[in-house]
Design a protein around this motif. Structure first.
Motif, PDB file in Angstrom:
ATOM      1  N   ASP A 135       0.853  -1.230   0.222  1.00 27.55           N
ATOM      2  CA  ASP A 135       0.188   0.011  -0.046  1.00 27.55           C
ATOM      3  C   ASP A 135       0.940   1.240   0.192  1.00 27.55           C
ATOM      4  O   ASP A 135       1.899   1.455   0.864  1.00 27.55           O
ATOM      5  CB  ASP A 135      -0.944   0.044   1.329  1.00 27.55           C
ATOM      6  CG  ASP A 135      -1.966  -0.914   1.229  1.00 27.55           C
ATOM      7  OD1 ASP A 135      -2.281  -1.641   0.074  1.00 27.55           O
ATOM      8  OD2 ASP A 135      -2.559  -1.689   2.369  1.00 27.55           O
ATOM      9  N   VAL A 136       0.734   2.179  -1.001  1.00 21.09           N
ATOM     10  CA  VAL A 136       1.699   3.354  -1.326  1.00 21.09           C
ATOM     11  C   VAL A 136       0.853   4.540  -1.297  1.00 21.09           C
ATOM     12  O   VAL A 136      -0.404   4.508  -1.984  1.00 21.09           O
ATOM     13  CB  VAL A 136       2.412   3.168  -2.366  1.00 21.09           C
ATOM     14  CG1 VAL A 136       3.431   4.172  -2.673  1.00 21.09           C
ATOM     15  CG2 VAL A 136       3.139   1.682  -2.343  1.00 21.09           C
ATOM     16  N   VAL A 137       1.118   5.565  -0.773  1.00 20.85           N
ATOM     17  CA  VAL A 137       0.566   6.895  -0.862  1.00 20.85           C
ATOM     18  C   VAL A 137       1.643   7.923  -1.421  1.00 20.85           C
ATOM     19  O   VAL A 137       2.772   7.462  -1.547  1.00 20.85           O
ATOM     20  CB  VAL A 137      -0.048   7.330   0.598  1.00 20.85           C
ATOM     21  CG1 VAL A 137      -0.819   6.531   1.289  1.00 20.85           C
ATOM     22  CG2 VAL A 137       1.158   7.563   1.458  1.00 20.85           C
ATOM     23  N   GLY A 138       1.008   9.048  -2.083  1.00 23.73           N
ATOM     24  CA  GLY A 138       1.857  10.065  -2.563  1.00 23.73           C
ATOM     25  C   GLY A 138       2.103   9.729  -4.040  1.00 23.73           C
ATOM     26  O   GLY A 138       2.765  10.355  -4.741  1.00 23.73           O
ATOM     27  N   ALA A 154       9.058  -3.100  -8.012  1.00 22.26           N
ATOM     28  CA  ALA A 154       8.047  -1.949  -8.040  1.00 22.26           C
ATOM     29  C   ALA A 154       8.272  -1.304  -6.807  1.00 22.26           C
ATOM     30  O   ALA A 154       8.002  -0.074  -6.575  1.00 22.26           O
ATOM     31  CB  ALA A 154       6.627  -2.445  -8.480  1.00 22.26           C
ATOM     32  N   VAL A 155       7.933  -2.185  -5.826  1.00 24.22           N
ATOM     33  CA  VAL A 155       7.863  -1.506  -4.274  1.00 24.22           C
ATOM     34  C   VAL A 155       9.249  -1.002  -4.017  1.00 24.22           C
ATOM     35  O   VAL A 155       9.254   0.187  -3.439  1.00 24.22           O
ATOM     36  CB  VAL A 155       7.485  -2.931  -3.437  1.00 24.22           C
ATOM     37  CG1 VAL A 155       7.713  -2.313  -1.854  1.00 24.22           C
ATOM     38  CG2 VAL A 155       6.390  -3.398  -3.759  1.00 24.22           C
ATOM     39  N   ALA A 156      10.393  -1.599  -4.278  1.00 23.57           N
ATOM     40  CA  ALA A 156      11.523  -0.960  -3.821  1.00 23.57           C
ATOM     41  C   ALA A 156      11.967   0.313  -4.664  1.00 23.57           C
ATOM     42  O   ALA A 156      12.771   1.224  -4.081  1.00 23.57           O
ATOM     43  CB  ALA A 156      12.481  -1.960  -4.137  1.00 23.57           C
ATOM     44  N   THR A 157      11.248   0.715  -5.829  1.00 21.81           N
ATOM     45  CA  THR A 157      11.726   1.906  -6.627  1.00 21.81           C
ATOM     46  C   THR A 157      10.408   2.779  -6.656  1.00 21.81           C
ATOM     47  O   THR A 157      10.787   3.755  -7.119  1.00 21.81           O
ATOM     48  CB  THR A 157      11.993   1.488  -8.020  1.00 21.81           C
ATOM     49  OG1 THR A 157      11.046   0.906  -8.515  1.00 21.81           O
ATOM     50  CG2 THR A 157      13.421   0.487  -7.813  1.00 21.81           C
ATOM     51  N   THR A 158       9.376   2.562  -5.735  1.00 22.44           N
ATOM     52  CA  THR A 158       8.269   3.705  -6.028  1.00 22.44           C
ATOM     53  C   THR A 158       8.625   4.957  -5.383  1.00 22.44           C
ATOM     54  O   THR A 158       9.447   5.084  -4.362  1.00 22.44           O
ATOM     55  CB  THR A 158       7.134   2.893  -4.939  1.00 22.44           C
ATOM     56  OG1 THR A 158       6.010   3.927  -5.108  1.00 22.44           O
ATOM     57  CG2 THR A 158       7.630   2.854  -3.592  1.00 22.44           C
ATOM     58  N   THR A 202      11.289  -4.856   1.516  1.00 20.77           N
ATOM     59  CA  THR A 202      11.305  -5.915   0.484  1.00 20.77           C
ATOM     60  C   THR A 202      12.300  -6.795   0.846  1.00 20.77           C
ATOM     61  O   THR A 202      12.239  -8.037   0.192  1.00 20.77           O
ATOM     62  CB  THR A 202      11.879  -5.421  -0.893  1.00 20.77           C
ATOM     63  OG1 THR A 202      12.976  -4.491  -0.791  1.00 20.77           O
ATOM     64  CG2 THR A 202      10.606  -4.530  -1.428  1.00 20.77           C
ATOM     65  N   SER A 203      13.223  -6.732   1.763  1.00 21.52           N
ATOM     66  CA  SER A 203      14.288  -7.887   2.136  1.00 21.52           C
ATOM     67  C   SER A 203      14.278  -8.153   3.580  1.00 21.52           C
ATOM     68  O   SER A 203      14.410  -9.260   4.111  1.00 21.52           O
ATOM     69  CB  SER A 203      15.440  -7.385   1.978  1.00 21.52           C
ATOM     70  OG  SER A 203      15.817  -7.241   0.546  1.00 21.52           O
ATOM     71  N   VAL A 204      13.783  -7.208   4.500  1.00 13.18           N
ATOM     72  CA  VAL A 204      13.976  -7.455   6.053  1.00 13.18           C
ATOM     73  C   VAL A 204      12.228  -7.830   6.612  1.00 13.18           C
ATOM     74  O   VAL A 204      12.301  -8.779   6.980  1.00 13.18           O
ATOM     75  CB  VAL A 204      14.423  -6.284   6.500  1.00 13.18           C
ATOM     76  CG1 VAL A 204      14.275  -6.317   8.242  1.00 13.18           C
ATOM     77  CG2 VAL A 204      15.904  -5.942   6.251  1.00 13.18           C
ATOM     78  N   GLN A 233      16.998   4.260   1.733  1.00 16.71           N
ATOM     79  CA  GLN A 233      17.107   3.684   0.719  1.00 16.71           C
ATOM     80  C   GLN A 233      16.159   4.522  -0.464  1.00 16.71           C
ATOM     81  O   GLN A 233      14.854   4.648  -0.166  1.00 16.71           O
ATOM     82  CB  GLN A 233      16.864   2.257   0.363  1.00 16.71           C
ATOM     83  CG  GLN A 233      16.853   1.556  -0.917  1.00 16.71           C
ATOM     84  CD  GLN A 233      16.676   0.040  -0.944  1.00 16.71           C
ATOM     85  OE1 GLN A 233      16.425  -0.606   0.063  1.00 16.71           O
ATOM     86  NE2 GLN A 233      16.450  -0.510  -2.001  1.00 16.71           N
ATOM     87  N   PRO A 234      16.639   4.927  -1.722  1.00 14.48           N
ATOM     88  CA  PRO A 234      15.807   5.822  -2.664  1.00 14.48           C
ATOM     89  C   PRO A 234      14.612   4.908  -2.815  1.00 14.48           C
ATOM     90  O   PRO A 234      14.912   3.672  -3.244  1.00 14.48           O
ATOM     91  CB  PRO A 234      16.706   5.947  -3.453  1.00 14.48           C
ATOM     92  CG  PRO A 234      18.443   5.838  -2.923  1.00 14.48           C
ATOM     93  CD  PRO A 234      18.235   5.064  -1.920  1.00 14.48           C
ATOM     94  N   GLY A 235      13.599   5.453  -2.897  1.00 15.91           N
ATOM     95  CA  GLY A 235      12.505   4.662  -3.264  1.00 15.91           C
ATOM     96  C   GLY A 235      11.564   4.264  -1.871  1.00 15.91           C
ATOM     97  O   GLY A 235      11.018   4.980  -1.156  1.00 15.91           O
ATOM     98  N   GLU A 236      11.709   2.965  -1.502  1.00 19.06           N
ATOM     99  CA  GLU A 236      10.811   2.559  -0.675  1.00 19.06           C
ATOM    100  C   GLU A 236      11.053   3.284   0.856  1.00 19.06           C
ATOM    101  O   GLU A 236      10.279   3.182   1.515  1.00 19.06           O
ATOM    102  CB  GLU A 236      11.173   0.849  -0.550  1.00 19.06           C
ATOM    103  CG  GLU A 236      12.471   0.392   0.086  1.00 19.06           C
ATOM    104  CD  GLU A 236      12.383  -1.126  -0.006  1.00 19.06           C
ATOM    105  OE1 GLU A 236      12.393  -1.673   1.155  1.00 19.06           O
ATOM    106  OE2 GLU A 236      12.758  -1.758  -0.954  1.00 19.06           O
TER     107      GLU A 236
END
Length: 318
Positions: A135-138, A154-158, A202-204, A233-236
């Motif tokens: 779930d992403v806002v903005g 997609a999640v990591a770079t949103t 996405t990894s932890v 991290q840029p993105g997520e």
């Protein structure tokens, strides 16, 4: 000492590189939701576990003799050019072959570990590839509108702000992922379990969304240590403070208690806030110089190993 590290990618590589300086009994439990690059191509074409993060963990734990060092270099070598093999790491292809030939992923990884003279073991979080949904806002004119995006890349770079993630078996949105039994047993039998550093959403955090693994992390008698990232991290996690990383961990696993949180002293602008966030998880906070002098966004294995030793000594003394 039996140590288990959970994560994926470069963050897990850093943890494993530190842990092997403390103990020979290290188990890596690796996320299996990658859908980008060489791993994504092999996953889509062959229906296999994405091998990239598994390969990196094997390389981090490879032996130091001449033969093991050679195989580590070969596994990490990536083909150039513009042909069908361009961009593939040799180790990804070897793992893909082992995953197809041998009866299960754990057997395949154990065989790869033998080839590299691995000190310890590398296990998948689950034995089936997974999908991540967030779930992403903005992302819209209405900045409070929630949009659902799918896939690790997609999640990591949103460019939006990730609020929450979900995990399911690839292609089965209503499914509940099943943990690798050997990974669950490793967590339950461990003396110390590490979460992080790495791509937080996405990894932890995915390890906390597999029910059997989640319960094992709660039930284990091991010391539980969280290692925070050095930079957002840029993105997520763009714009995240260190304490926000702990806040979202708590939101995804409210029953999880932690013994210690390790952060780099120069990466924490407000130590009091981080201390309060750590205490809300039941943890003490350690601020040490654990960043590499050559690349501030990466952990120094020697410094991280020393910080882990001190954190464990404090937990055991307490």
């Amino acid at each position: 000492m039996r140590a288990v590290a959970l994560g994926g990618g470069q963050g897990l590589h850093a943890t494993l590189s530190a842990l092997r300086r403390i103990t020979d009994d290290v188990t890596a439990v690796v996320t299996v939701a990658d859908d980008g690059g060489s791993s994504g191509r092999l996953r889509r074409e062959l229906g296999l576990l994405p091998p990239g993060d598994l390969r990196k963990a094997l390389a981090a734990l490879a032996g130091e003799d001449e033969a093991s060092s050679l195989w580590r270099e070969v596994f990490q070598h990536r083909f150039g050019g513009t042909g069908a093999l361009a961009g593939h790491a040799v180790g990804n292809l070897v793992l893909a072959g082992l995953l197809e030939v041998l009866p299960d992923p754990v057997t395949a990884l154990d065989e790869a570990a033998r080839l590299l003279g691995v000190r310890g073991r590398v296990l998948p979080m689950c034995t089936e590839p997974l999908d991540i949904e967030a779930d992403v806002v903005g992302l819209d004119e209405d900045t409070t509108a929630v949009r659902r995006i799918r896939g690790q890349v997609a999640v990591a770079t949103t460019p939006g702000q990730v609020r929450r993630i979900r995990l399911y078996t690839a292609g089965m949105p209503d499914s509940v992922p099943t943990a690798c039994p050997a990974a669950v047993r490793a967590v339950l039998d461990a003396d110390v379990v590490l979460l992080g550093p790495g791509s937080w959403f996405t990894s932890v955090l995915p390890h906390l969304l597999v029910p059997e693994l989640h319960e094992a992390l709660i039930d284990t008698t091991a010391a539980r240590i969280v290692v925070l990232n050095l930079v957002p991290q840029p993105g997520e996690t763009a714009g995240f403070s260190p304490e926000q990383h702990l806040d979202v961990l708590c939101e995804h696993a409210p029953r999880l208690r932690v013994d210690a949180v390790i952060a780099d002293a120069d990466s924490v602008a407000t130590p009091d806030r981080l201390r309060r966030a750590a205490e809300s998880l039941g943890a003490s906070m350690r601020l040490d110089g654990v960043a590499s002098a050559k690349a501030r966004e990466r952990h120094d294995p020697l410094a991280l190993a020393e910080s882990l030793r001190d954190a464990l000594a404090a937990v055991n003394a307490g």
